[in-house]
Write a protein that holds these residues in place. Structure first.
Motif, short mmCIF file in Angstrom:
data_model
loop_
_atom_site.label_atom_id
_atom_site.label_comp_id
_atom_site.label_asym_id
_atom_site.label_seq_id
_atom_site.Cartn_x
_atom_site.Cartn_y
_atom_site.Cartn_z
N ARG A 77 10.84 -32.56 -26.52
CA ARG A 77 9.48 -32.05 -26.31
C ARG A 77 9.44 -31.09 -25.13
O ARG A 77 8.69 -31.27 -24.17
N THR A 78 10.27 -30.05 -25.18
CA THR A 78 10.34 -29.08 -24.10
C THR A 78 10.50 -27.69 -24.68
O THR A 78 10.90 -27.52 -25.83
N VAL A 79 10.16 -26.69 -23.85
CA VAL A 79 10.35 -25.30 -24.24
C VAL A 79 11.58 -24.71 -23.56
O VAL A 79 11.88 -23.52 -23.74
N ALA A 88 19.20 -27.64 -25.04
CA ALA A 88 18.12 -28.61 -25.14
C ALA A 88 17.68 -28.76 -26.60
O ALA A 88 17.60 -27.77 -27.34
N ASP A 89 17.41 -29.97 -27.03
CA ASP A 89 16.80 -30.25 -28.33
C ASP A 89 15.29 -30.20 -28.14
O ASP A 89 14.66 -31.16 -27.70
N LYS A 90 14.70 -29.07 -28.42
CA LYS A 90 13.29 -28.85 -28.10
C LYS A 90 12.36 -29.82 -28.83
O LYS A 90 11.31 -30.20 -28.30
N LYS A 104 5.77 -26.51 -29.21
CA LYS A 104 6.55 -25.28 -29.35
C LYS A 104 5.86 -24.09 -28.73
O LYS A 104 6.51 -23.17 -28.23
N ASN A 114 15.53 -23.94 -22.83
CA ASN A 114 16.68 -23.70 -23.69
C ASN A 114 17.90 -24.53 -23.28
O ASN A 114 18.73 -24.86 -24.13
#
Length: 581
Positions: free
Chosen positions: A236-238, A230-232, A330, A240
């Motif tokens: 816009r996510t925590v 995942a591109d955090k 984050k 992986n």
């Protein structure tokens, strides 16, 4: 100080080109309503001319994360989210991510099971050929039955009587062929035998099979087909990883080709046909029909617990361990820039990874993590038992059935005779019954009774014109049927005059009854009968009586009856009455 350039050019009514420093756009519409297309997007323009009230809103999705919504410049729009999972078109795949799938089935078979694979493939090819032959035989049987049924129709039976036994024999022959092919198809199977002692069988059923049965009862089971990092920042996510998964089922069930004394464990497969786990090997099949047999000792089933952001309905047996947000920072806090942000539960799922040396690679997720962990442990324990147990040999395969088996096409001669005799007797009886009722119908149609209920044969001396209206009379409208008790209500007032002054006949003398005035009951037998003032068809009609009306006859002159009415007497033709004497 800044300058602004804008110009509008009308191409034709309803279409304008807009030139400005930001580029060229096109507006389609009329004054007060229009749609503008440009590189910055598509906008809907609404307004009330002359009032100063207008509305401008964007009707397409933004294509850049740096765009701002019109009218809300103080609040930036949400950045565009990349697809979930991240497609390889956006960037090169990194090690450990991408599609989760096994190698081609043709390359998965273990060397020690190559002969068994060949036997199964041959049985499958024979089964397909028999299925095609069975489908053709079913079509022939249906055509033969249709021809027989058509020949049994009455008209066709009269011309095809001699062919009916032959058609019946043809139907039996086609049915016999279908039965033969079905029996051959059911016999094309590979029987497996495993040389396990009783202790091993009990351990298999008590541990491995029991834990698998518990795993099948999980509320949700998924086949994980792809996994990506995942591109955090952009997403816009925590989390992986981002995964693709499809709902499947676990269960038990034998293959159509392989018959085993132990029911194999069936794992649903979103990429092809289900995976079957037998006590000694794994059976796979691709969409082309090719089989792969993998030695169970060359495979592994590993368990890992995963914390999954469940955006769908949380399964009933899943363990919720926390929550996050659809768009998170984050540190896990919600991103306040998104108005449609909402919390997402974090559940603990069990992931099973089935891998092998020849390229087997499948991943599954179970909502019940404890059941998945127990299944992986039982799988490893069963492998230990296989490696140390007293197994004299591997699985034995015994093919049964053959397409070349002899199958008698002979029917019992007695059966053929019974069919012919039964067919002749039944249809002959139907023919006789039909002919009998046809004769009755023809006799009834030509029996001399008209459709109106009037007899076609008149008594001697009575002319046909006597029961018809006179030339000067116009046929009156068909009145409603009246009861005899209501005769007086429709009696013409002139009837009193005729009752006091009886009419005279053509000679000028008053007619005299030829019999004594004894009253005899009579009934009207035609649809409608005229009651006249004198015994002549030229006399006046004083009353019309419906069929079934009852009255008394008090005399008779020639073919005319004198009848008694409530207010006097009248005359009716004898063909219109049934008199009880």
């Amino acid at each position: 100080m800044s300058f602004r350039f804008q110009r509008r050019v009308s191409i034709f009514p309803g279409v304008r080109l807009n030139f400005s420093g930001g580029g060229v756009s096109t507006t389609i519409g009329v004054r007060g309503a229009g749609v503008t297309f440009g590189k910055h997007g598509t906008f809907l323009n609404l307004g009330i001319p002359g009032s100063g009230i207008s509305l401008r809103t964007r009707i397409d999705k933004p294509t850049s994360p740096n765009n701002f919504q019109p009218g809300r410049a103080s609040q930036p729009t949400a950045p565009e989210m990349l697809p979930t999972p991240l497609s390889p078109l956006y960037r090169p795949l990194l090690p450990g991510e991408g599609e989760i799938a096994s190698a081609p089935v043709s390359s998965l078979t273990s060397p020690g099971l190559a002969d068994l694979k060949k036997l199964i493939n041959e049985a499958d090819a024979l089964r397909k050929r028999l299925e095609q032959e069975l489908a053709d035989a079913e079509k022939k049987r249906k055509r033969a039955e249709i021809r027989l049924n058509r020949s049994l129709w009455l008209i066709a039976r009269l011309f095809n009587w001699r062919r009916i036994p032959h058609l019946q024999a043809k139907v039996l022959e086609e049915r016999n062929n279908v039965d033969k092919l079905e029996a051959s198809l059911n016999d094309v199977i590979v029987n497996l035998e495993f040389d396990f002692d009783q202790n091993m069988i009990e351990k298999y059923q008590r541990d491995f099979e029991s834990d698998f049965r518990k795993a099948t009862q999980s509320a949700k089971i998924w086949d994980v087909t792809a996994s990506y990092f995942a591109d955090k920042f952009k997403q816009r996510t925590v989390a992986n990883h981002m995964v693709e998964r499809k709902t499947i089922n676990f269960g038990f069930g034998n293959s159509e080709i392989v018959n085993s004394p132990v029911s194999p464990m069936r794992l649903g497969n979103a990429n092809g046909e289900d995976i079957l786990i037998y006590p000694a090997f794994v059976l796979m099949r691709d969409q082309t029909g090719d089989f792969a047999l993998i030695d169970l000792m060359e495979t592994s089933l590993t368990f890992s617990g995963v914390a999954f952001h469940e955006e769908e309905v949380v399964p009933a047996d899943a363990n919720v361990i926390g929550k996050t947000w659809k768009y998170a920072n984050k540190d896990g806090s919600p991103d306040r820039r998104f108005n449609n942000n909402f919390p997402i539960p974090i559940v603990r799922c069990g992931e099973l990874r089935l891998t092998g040396k020849q390229g087997l690679n499948e991943a599954f997720q179970l909502s019940n993590a404890s059941s998945a962990n127990a299944l992986a442990s039982s799988f490893a324990n069963w492998q230990k038992i296989l490696s140390s147990g007293p197994i004299t040999s591997g699985p034995k395969a015994t093919p049964t059935g053959s397409a070349e088996e002899s199958f008698s096409d002979e029917r019992n001669p007695r059966e053929w005779g019974e069919i012919r005799h039964r067919g002749r007797s039944i249809y002959l009886a139907f023919d006789l019954i039909f002919i009998f009722f046809s004769i009755l119908l023809i006799v009834h149609l030509f029996s001399g009774t008209s459709t109106s209920g009037m007899p076609t044969d008149f008594p001697k001396g009575v002319e046909r014109q006597e029961i018809k209206p006179t030339i000067n009379e116009s046929p009156p409208a068909r009145p409603e049927p009246i009861a005899p008790s209501n005769i007086r209500k429709i009696q013409p007032p002139e009837l009193d005059v005729h009752a006091q002054n009886p009419p005279k006949d053509s000679t000028g003398e008053e007619p005299q009854p030829s019999h004594k005035p004894t009253e005899h009951p009579a009934r009207v037998k035609v649809d409608f009968a005229n009651v006249r003032s004198s015994p002549s068809t030229k006399s006046e009609v004083i009353l019309r009586l419906p069929k079934g009306a009852i009255l008394n006859v008090i005399g008779k002159t020639n073919d005319w009856y004198q009848v008694k009415l409530d207010t006097g007497t009248g005359w009716m033709n004898s063909v219109t009455l049934d008199v009880d004497k």
